[in-house]
Design a protein around this motif. Structure first.
Motif, PDB file in Angstrom:
ATOM      1  N   SER A 263     -50.544  62.349  91.849  1.00  0.00           N
ATOM      2  CA  SER A 263     -49.395  61.533  91.459  1.00  0.00           C
ATOM      3  C   SER A 263     -48.927  61.890  90.052  1.00  0.00           C
ATOM      4  O   SER A 263     -47.733  61.902  89.768  1.00  0.00           O
ATOM      5  CB  SER A 263     -49.723  60.050  91.569  1.00  0.00           C
ATOM      6  OG  SER A 263     -50.661  59.668  90.598  1.00  0.00           O
ATOM      7  N   ILE A 264     -49.863  62.189  89.168  1.00  0.00           N
ATOM      8  CA  ILE A 264     -49.490  62.599  87.808  1.00  0.00           C
ATOM      9  C   ILE A 264     -48.826  63.970  87.838  1.00  0.00           C
ATOM     10  O   ILE A 264     -47.815  64.199  87.174  1.00  0.00           O
ATOM     11  CB  ILE A 264     -50.726  62.602  86.888  1.00  0.00           C
ATOM     12  CG1 ILE A 264     -51.231  61.179  86.693  1.00  0.00           C
ATOM     13  CG2 ILE A 264     -50.410  63.252  85.549  1.00  0.00           C
ATOM     14  CD1 ILE A 264     -52.590  61.092  86.036  1.00  0.00           C
ATOM     15  N   LEU A 265     -49.377  64.874  88.630  1.00  0.00           N
ATOM     16  CA  LEU A 265     -48.837  66.232  88.708  1.00  0.00           C
ATOM     17  C   LEU A 265     -47.412  66.236  89.251  1.00  0.00           C
ATOM     18  O   LEU A 265     -46.530  66.897  88.703  1.00  0.00           O
ATOM     19  CB  LEU A 265     -49.741  67.098  89.592  1.00  0.00           C
ATOM     20  CG  LEU A 265     -49.382  68.569  89.710  1.00  0.00           C
ATOM     21  CD1 LEU A 265     -49.546  69.261  88.368  1.00  0.00           C
ATOM     22  CD2 LEU A 265     -50.254  69.230  90.761  1.00  0.00           C
ATOM     23  N   PHE A 266     -47.169  65.456  90.297  1.00  0.00           N
ATOM     24  CA  PHE A 266     -45.857  65.475  90.947  1.00  0.00           C
ATOM     25  C   PHE A 266     -44.925  64.360  90.492  1.00  0.00           C
ATOM     26  O   PHE A 266     -43.721  64.467  90.647  1.00  0.00           O
ATOM     27  CB  PHE A 266     -46.022  65.420  92.464  1.00  0.00           C
ATOM     28  CG  PHE A 266     -46.754  66.613  93.014  1.00  0.00           C
ATOM     29  CD1 PHE A 266     -46.196  67.874  92.957  1.00  0.00           C
ATOM     30  CD2 PHE A 266     -48.021  66.475  93.555  1.00  0.00           C
ATOM     31  CE1 PHE A 266     -46.875  68.981  93.434  1.00  0.00           C
ATOM     32  CE2 PHE A 266     -48.705  67.573  94.045  1.00  0.00           C
ATOM     33  CZ  PHE A 266     -48.135  68.832  93.981  1.00  0.00           C
ATOM     34  N   GLY A 267     -45.485  63.299  89.921  1.00  0.00           N
ATOM     35  CA  GLY A 267     -44.654  62.165  89.541  1.00  0.00           C
ATOM     36  C   GLY A 267     -44.361  62.067  88.068  1.00  0.00           C
ATOM     37  O   GLY A 267     -43.644  61.178  87.635  1.00  0.00           O
ATOM     38  N   GLY A 268     -44.924  62.949  87.267  1.00  0.00           N
ATOM     39  CA  GLY A 268     -44.674  62.915  85.839  1.00  0.00           C
ATOM     40  C   GLY A 268     -45.464  61.830  85.129  1.00  0.00           C
ATOM     41  O   GLY A 268     -46.351  61.206  85.694  1.00  0.00           O
ATOM     42  N   VAL A 269     -45.119  61.616  83.885  1.00  0.00           N
ATOM     43  CA  VAL A 269     -45.839  60.670  83.034  1.00  0.00           C
ATOM     44  C   VAL A 269     -45.779  59.252  83.580  1.00  0.00           C
ATOM     45  O   VAL A 269     -46.752  58.507  83.532  1.00  0.00           O
ATOM     46  CB  VAL A 269     -45.263  60.711  81.600  1.00  0.00           C
ATOM     47  CG1 VAL A 269     -45.910  59.667  80.721  1.00  0.00           C
ATOM     48  CG2 VAL A 269     -45.434  62.091  81.004  1.00  0.00           C
ATOM     49  N   GLU A 270     -44.648  58.862  84.120  1.00  0.00           N
ATOM     50  CA  GLU A 270     -44.499  57.498  84.621  1.00  0.00           C
ATOM     51  C   GLU A 270     -45.509  57.178  85.716  1.00  0.00           C
ATOM     52  O   GLU A 270     -45.978  56.055  85.828  1.00  0.00           O
ATOM     53  CB  GLU A 270     -43.074  57.263  85.141  1.00  0.00           C
ATOM     54  CG  GLU A 270     -42.017  57.233  84.053  1.00  0.00           C
ATOM     55  CD  GLU A 270     -41.607  58.624  83.577  1.00  0.00           C
ATOM     56  OE1 GLU A 270     -41.843  59.619  84.306  1.00  0.00           O
ATOM     57  OE2 GLU A 270     -41.087  58.727  82.461  1.00  0.00           O
ATOM     58  N   ALA A 271     -45.879  58.160  86.512  1.00  0.00           N
ATOM     59  CA  ALA A 271     -46.842  57.940  87.592  1.00  0.00           C
ATOM     60  C   ALA A 271     -48.215  57.571  87.031  1.00  0.00           C
ATOM     61  O   ALA A 271     -48.933  56.767  87.619  1.00  0.00           O
ATOM     62  CB  ALA A 271     -46.948  59.178  88.472  1.00  0.00           C
ATOM     63  N   SER A 272     -48.582  58.135  85.892  1.00  0.00           N
ATOM     64  CA  SER A 272     -49.897  57.840  85.324  1.00  0.00           C
ATOM     65  C   SER A 272     -49.961  56.446  84.721  1.00  0.00           C
ATOM     66  O   SER A 272     -51.029  55.885  84.551  1.00  0.00           O
ATOM     67  CB  SER A 272     -50.274  58.875  84.258  1.00  0.00           C
ATOM     68  OG  SER A 272     -49.448  58.731  83.124  1.00  0.00           O
TER      69      SER A 272
END
Length: 92
Positions: free
Chosen positions: A32-41
């Motif tokens: 999710s971090i890899l594909f969703g960017g900072v907001e995902a984390s």
């Protein structure tokens, strides 16, 4: 927000204590971090505010933080570049 690539190797300065396989849930977080960017984390963060009065003993606070870091492996780990393993540092 646009990201800029930097030349940084997180494994170059500290010795690893051990490397363990990531669980399925940890792989989901990494993906999710890899594909969703900072907001995902941010979905996995929890924060509180603590207000204290009085004189701060900075040295005692630093020592307390170091003791907590040494006691808890989860605070000294990073994902391997492929996300399949967790690298746990001996110390910070």
């Amino acid at each position: 927000m646009e990201f800029q690539r930097i030349d940084y190797n997180p494994f170059s300065n500290h010795r690893l204590q051990k490397v363990v396989p990531a669980t399925e849930h940890q792989l989901e977080i990494w993906s999710s971090i890899l594909f969703g960017g900072v907001e995902a984390s941010l979905a996995f963060n929890e924060s509180i505010t603590l207000s204290l009065d009085g004189v701060l003993n900075v040295e005692a606070l630093q020592q307390a933080f170091l003791q907590v870091l040494q006691r808890h492996e989860s605070l000294r780990l990073v994902f391997a570049p492929d996300g399949k393993q967790l690298c746990i540092y001996e110390s910070i």
